[in-house]
Design a protein around this motif. Structure first.
Motif, PDB file in Angstrom:
ATOM      1  N   LEU A 175      54.727  48.796  68.738  1.00 23.39           N
ATOM      2  CA  LEU A 175      56.104  46.782  68.878  1.00 23.39           C
ATOM      3  C   LEU A 175      54.521  46.394  70.002  1.00 23.39           C
ATOM      4  O   LEU A 175      54.354  45.154  69.551  1.00 23.39           O
ATOM      5  N   ALA A 176      54.305  46.945  71.049  1.00 23.15           N
ATOM      6  CA  ALA A 176      53.494  46.439  71.987  1.00 23.15           C
ATOM      7  C   ALA A 176      52.298  45.937  71.923  1.00 23.15           C
ATOM      8  O   ALA A 176      51.730  45.043  72.312  1.00 23.15           O
ATOM      9  N   ALA A 177      52.071  46.985  70.688  1.00 27.26           N
ATOM     10  CA  ALA A 177      50.597  46.582  70.115  1.00 27.26           C
ATOM     11  C   ALA A 177      50.620  44.670  69.296  1.00 27.26           C
ATOM     12  O   ALA A 177      49.424  44.408  69.288  1.00 27.26           O
ATOM     13  N   MET A 178      51.609  45.265  68.405  1.00 27.67           N
ATOM     14  CA  MET A 178      52.138  43.757  67.466  1.00 27.67           C
ATOM     15  C   MET A 178      52.154  42.387  68.347  1.00 27.67           C
ATOM     16  O   MET A 178      51.654  41.457  67.614  1.00 27.67           O
ATOM     17  N   THR A 179      52.755  42.768  69.354  1.00 31.39           N
ATOM     18  CA  THR A 179      52.886  42.137  69.747  1.00 31.39           C
ATOM     19  C   THR A 179      51.309  41.241  70.844  1.00 31.39           C
ATOM     20  O   THR A 179      51.255  39.668  71.011  1.00 31.39           O
ATOM     21  N   MET A 180      50.214  41.771  70.588  1.00 28.01           N
ATOM     22  CA  MET A 180      49.020  41.497  71.032  1.00 28.01           C
ATOM     23  C   MET A 180      48.664  40.391  70.261  1.00 28.01           C
ATOM     24  O   MET A 180      47.676  39.869  70.636  1.00 28.01           O
ATOM     25  N   ILE A 181      49.253  40.777  68.843  1.00 31.59           N
ATOM     26  CA  ILE A 181      47.983  40.343  67.829  1.00 31.59           C
ATOM     27  C   ILE A 181      48.044  38.535  67.820  1.00 31.59           C
ATOM     28  O   ILE A 181      48.959  38.093  67.927  1.00 31.59           O
ATOM     29  N   ASP A 182      47.117  37.572  67.861  1.00 28.43           N
ATOM     30  CA  ASP A 182      47.204  36.609  67.409  1.00 28.43           C
ATOM     31  C   ASP A 182      47.895  35.592  66.950  1.00 28.43           C
ATOM     32  O   ASP A 182      48.063  35.888  66.385  1.00 28.43           O
ATOM     33  N   PRO A 183      49.204  34.882  67.101  1.00 29.77           N
ATOM     34  CA  PRO A 183      49.786  34.576  66.806  1.00 29.77           C
ATOM     35  C   PRO A 183      49.533  33.504  65.214  1.00 29.77           C
ATOM     36  O   PRO A 183      49.967  32.656  64.255  1.00 29.77           O
ATOM     37  N   SER A 184      48.584  33.193  65.828  1.00 26.55           N
ATOM     38  CA  SER A 184      47.679  31.489  65.273  1.00 26.55           C
ATOM     39  C   SER A 184      47.020  32.287  63.721  1.00 26.55           C
ATOM     40  O   SER A 184      47.120  31.484  62.628  1.00 26.55           O
ATOM     41  N   LEU A 185      46.982  33.875  63.536  1.00 32.41           N
ATOM     42  CA  LEU A 185      46.519  34.513  62.021  1.00 32.41           C
ATOM     43  C   LEU A 185      47.489  34.087  61.285  1.00 32.41           C
ATOM     44  O   LEU A 185      47.103  34.261  60.503  1.00 32.41           O
ATOM     45  N   TYR A 186      48.814  34.456  61.861  1.00 32.86           N
ATOM     46  CA  TYR A 186      50.210  34.431  61.004  1.00 32.86           C
ATOM     47  C   TYR A 186      49.849  32.821  60.358  1.00 32.86           C
ATOM     48  O   TYR A 186      50.749  32.806  59.367  1.00 32.86           O
ATOM     49  N   GLU A 187      50.183  31.935  61.188  1.00 30.97           N
ATOM     50  CA  GLU A 187      50.257  30.481  61.299  1.00 30.97           C
ATOM     51  C   GLU A 187      49.055  30.675  59.910  1.00 30.97           C
ATOM     52  O   GLU A 187      49.289  29.502  58.746  1.00 30.97           O
ATOM     53  N   ALA A 188      48.313  30.850  59.956  1.00 27.34           N
ATOM     54  CA  ALA A 188      46.686  30.408  59.370  1.00 27.34           C
ATOM     55  C   ALA A 188      47.308  30.974  57.743  1.00 27.34           C
ATOM     56  O   ALA A 188      46.375  30.400  56.959  1.00 27.34           O
ATOM     57  N   ALA A 189      47.809  32.466  57.453  1.00 32.12           N
ATOM     58  CA  ALA A 189      48.371  32.683  56.611  1.00 32.12           C
ATOM     59  C   ALA A 189      49.226  32.299  55.708  1.00 32.12           C
ATOM     60  O   ALA A 189      49.511  32.092  54.926  1.00 32.12           O
ATOM     61  N   SER A 190      50.289  31.742  56.882  1.00 33.14           N
ATOM     62  CA  SER A 190      51.424  30.831  55.886  1.00 33.14           C
ATOM     63  C   SER A 190      50.701  30.221  55.106  1.00 33.14           C
ATOM     64  O   SER A 190      51.465  29.731  54.059  1.00 33.14           O
ATOM     65  N   ILE A 191      49.709  29.131  56.001  1.00 35.36           N
ATOM     66  CA  ILE A 191      48.986  27.964  55.388  1.00 35.36           C
ATOM     67  C   ILE A 191      48.914  28.251  53.794  1.00 35.36           C
ATOM     68  O   ILE A 191      48.990  27.576  52.972  1.00 35.36           O
ATOM     69  N   ASP A 192      48.034  28.914  54.108  1.00 33.22           N
ATOM     70  CA  ASP A 192      47.237  30.133  52.800  1.00 33.22           C
ATOM     71  C   ASP A 192      48.238  30.335  51.785  1.00 33.22           C
ATOM     72  O   ASP A 192      48.309  30.676  50.583  1.00 33.22           O
ATOM     73  N   GLY A 193      49.857  30.901  51.828  1.00 31.19           N
ATOM     74  CA  GLY A 193      50.454  30.866  50.731  1.00 31.19           C
ATOM     75  C   GLY A 193      51.229  32.550  51.093  1.00 31.19           C
ATOM     76  O   GLY A 193      51.271  32.939  50.163  1.00 31.19           O
ATOM     77  N   ALA A 194      50.343  32.885  52.164  1.00 35.74           N
ATOM     78  CA  ALA A 194      50.588  34.762  52.488  1.00 35.74           C
ATOM     79  C   ALA A 194      52.204  35.101  52.767  1.00 35.74           C
ATOM     80  O   ALA A 194      52.917  34.078  53.572  1.00 35.74           O
TER      81      ALA A 194
END
Lengths: 319, 308
Positions: free
Chosen positions: A200-219
């Protein structure tokens, strides 16, 4: 103030001016006074026992000095590998270790992923707090709880019977072929929350913009998990895997020792229990030490091998 | 985590998303039940009349409430004494271990210290390599620590993992604090006590929790070194003995092995009900302590895990 600056200069460490070791040590009397006793301590308690490894190559007689025992070369080791009991013990240890490793990894990563997807912070905190509670409970207590749950009128039997999965209650802890899986599952019960913390600690380090970009791409949620979250924690998974491979012969001792019943002994004994039994109960010190050395040496070899493999794969490594 | 969900907008919260959340929450709730039920059930059994428990299993609530299981437990001289030995070893062991580990960690966090590297290495090495059970057992015997209370305290005084966690934390403290104290003429011991210790509270609490839990939960050292000395028995070890005797007779009359208590004949308490009570007594201190220290240990653990 020139005097105090001079003092500060003296004590600050400049790697460039290679003062002789002696000079530095002289200046650091107090630091030495604060640390040398513990150096002596660790040498006595962690390194002196290594000297006891000599016993494995001797025919050690309790009460005698280690220096004037009969030297027997490798015969304790050869006896060990001709002993069917020891081979069975290795098999048990490996089986339970692998089950623990696989169950442990899969379950804790799954829990971390699930918690990471929870949007309600309060609920997330609550589940997390409860999930690592069992980590702090002793194995003695845990074994008691597990025994109650698995007893003939325990909840597991009640639920399975009422769901018609089984016709009549099973004596889980008396059935040899269930034992490994009970150990594996109880390990998950106890450690799942605790091992999930680090993911979980490692997951909080992941750049949130990656998720945003993926959402826009429809993931969707699963795509984000598989293409962003999991790769994002890959290095920590590898590190923990390496560390665990070094412990592959540590199937555990307490669980097996506490949960074993006379009926399942053949499947419950691990190397550590074997060492305890031969060494302490039967006073065969040399033989038991040989078994212990075998375990340590294999563990270190595995650890080094895993580390090298990780290096070659270009992953982060332990040392 | 909510950053991307917020930007996801109104139409993105699809049917699949909702189903995902529901299934996810349901699975986590199931985990909660599985984690908590064994503990809650044991509490219920420990407060339930033994004869009633034998007749039909309790679930979450005692049907016939009684505190007899607990009073029987604490009237048992051995168990009562063992409880205090456990408390003593936990308090003394934690205080000494945290102080010593912190002091050593301070010295190896000083970059100028000449022995910094060798000491760190010698300790880290012990995490991967150890003499093993038999040589350690012989060492303790040769040092004549067996049969004493100190066998609970001394062998575990400074552990490599805790040392590294503390060192990492102390290395993160501003260097200027130490430097200015040195200019004011403070020596390393004063700096350690007056400056570093107060600033290291989070990591001290983390390590204190680890050590305290380890001390409280430990039974193996009692088993190995003090099993013949009832005065030094610990609660976990006594519980372990009860568990073993139940295990040996698992099957038919699972509980016949316990005959210590004169209440057994009267069928007022059973081995199972006493075991439930001890189990709860052996768990409660941890459940009380850990919420207070919880905010620290996630940081502590992450620090230690990532650095090492």
């Amino acid at each position: 103030m020139p005097a105090s600056t001079e003092l500060a200069n003296k004590q600050a460490y400049h790697p460039q001016d290679r003062k002789s070791l002696w000079k530095r040590l002289k200046q650091q009397k107090l630091l030495m006074l604060m640390s040398i006793p513990f150096l002596v301590y660790v040498i006595i308690f962690a390194y002196v026992p290594l000297y006891g490894w000599m016993m494995a190559f001797q025919n050690y007689k309790p009460g005698s000095s280690m220096l004037n025992n009969e030297w027997v070369g490798w015969s304790n080791f050869t006896e060990l590998f001709q002993d069917d009991a020891f081979l069975r013990v290795i098999q048990n240890t490996l089986a339970m270790s692998v089950i623990n490793l696989v169950f442990g990894f899969v379950s804790s990563i799954a829990l971390a992923l699930m918690l990471n997807e929870v949007r309600k912070i309060f609920f997330k905190r609550f589940v997390q707090t409860i999930s690592y509670l069992p980590h702090f409970i002793s194995w003695v207590v845990a074994a008691n709880l597990i025994m109650n749950m698995l007893s003939i009128d325990g909840i597991i039997n009640k639920v399975l019977v009422s769901l018609h999965v089984i016709k009549e209650p099973i004596m889980w802890l008396s059935e040899p072929h269930y034992f490994w899986w009970i150990i594996g599952s109880s390990n998950v019960w106890k450690e799942i929350g605790w091992s999930a913390i680090i993911y979980l600690a490692a997951m909080t380090m992941i750049d949130p913009s990656l998720y945003e970009a993926a959402s826009i791409d429809g993931a969707g949620r699963f795509r984000k998990i598989f293409h962003i979250t999991l790769p994002g924690i890959r290095s920590i998974i590898v590190i923990l895997l390496i560390m665990n491979i070094g412990h592959i012969l540590d199937a555990g001792f307490e669980q097996q020792y506490l949960l074993q019943t006379p009926m399942v002994v053949d499947y419950a004994e691990t190397i550590d229990i074997f060492v305890l039994k031969y060494g302490i109960n039967l006073s065969r010190f040399s033989f038991a030490t040989a078994a212990g050395i075998f375990k340590t040496v294999i563990s270190v070899v595995l650890l080094l091998a895993a580390n090298r493999m990780a290096k070659r794969m270009g992953q982060e490594r332990l040392f | 985590m909510s950053a991307w969900t917020a930007s996801a907008g109104r139409t993105r919260r699809s049917m699949g998303d909702v189903v995902f959340d529901i299934v996810n929450m349901a699975l986590l709730l199931l985990l909660l039940v599985v984690t908590l039920y064994p503990i809650l059930n044991t509490i219920a059994v420990s407060f339930n009349q033994a004869s009633d428990t034998v007749r039909d299993s309790t679930f979450l609530w005692p049907r016939k409430f009684t505190t007899l299981n607990y009073s029987t437990l604490f009237q048992d001289g051995v168990l009562f004494h063992a409880f205090f030995v456990s408390v003593a070893r936990t308090l003394i062991g934690t205080a000494t271990s945290v102080f010593c580990t912190a002091m050593l960690a301070y010295t190896i966090s000083r970059k100028e210290y000449a022995l910094r590297k060798p000491i760190s290495f010698i300790f880290v090495f012990t995490m991967y390599f150890s003499g093993g059970l038999i040589p350690t057992y012989m060492l303790i015997k040769n040092l004549q620590l067996n049969g004493t209370f100190w066998v609970y305290i001394i062998p575990g005084l400074v552990g490599a993992f805790n040392l590294i966690v503390m060192r990492s934390f102390m290395e993160g403290l501003p260097e200027s604090l130490v430097e200015s104290a040195q200019i004011d003429g403070a020596n390393h011991f004063t700096i350690f006590i007056k400056i570093i210790l107060p600033l290291s509270m989070p990591v001290l609490a983390t390590v204190a929790l680890f050590v305290a839990v380890g001390q409280w939960n430990s039974w193996f050292d009692t088993f190995l070194y003090n099993s013949s000395n009832i005065d030094l028995s610990t609660l976990q070890y006594e519980l372990m003995k009860k568990l073993q005797s139940a295990n040996m007779s698992v099957g038919g009359s699972a509980e016949s092995a316990f005959a210590n208590s004169k209440n057994v004949q009267a069928n007022i308490v059973t081995p199972a009900s006493i075991r439930a009570a001890i189990t709860i007594v052996a768990t409660v201190p941890i459940v009380i302590v850990y919420p207070f220290l919880q905010k620290y240990f996630v940081t502590g653990l992450t620090l230690g895990g990532v650095k090492e």
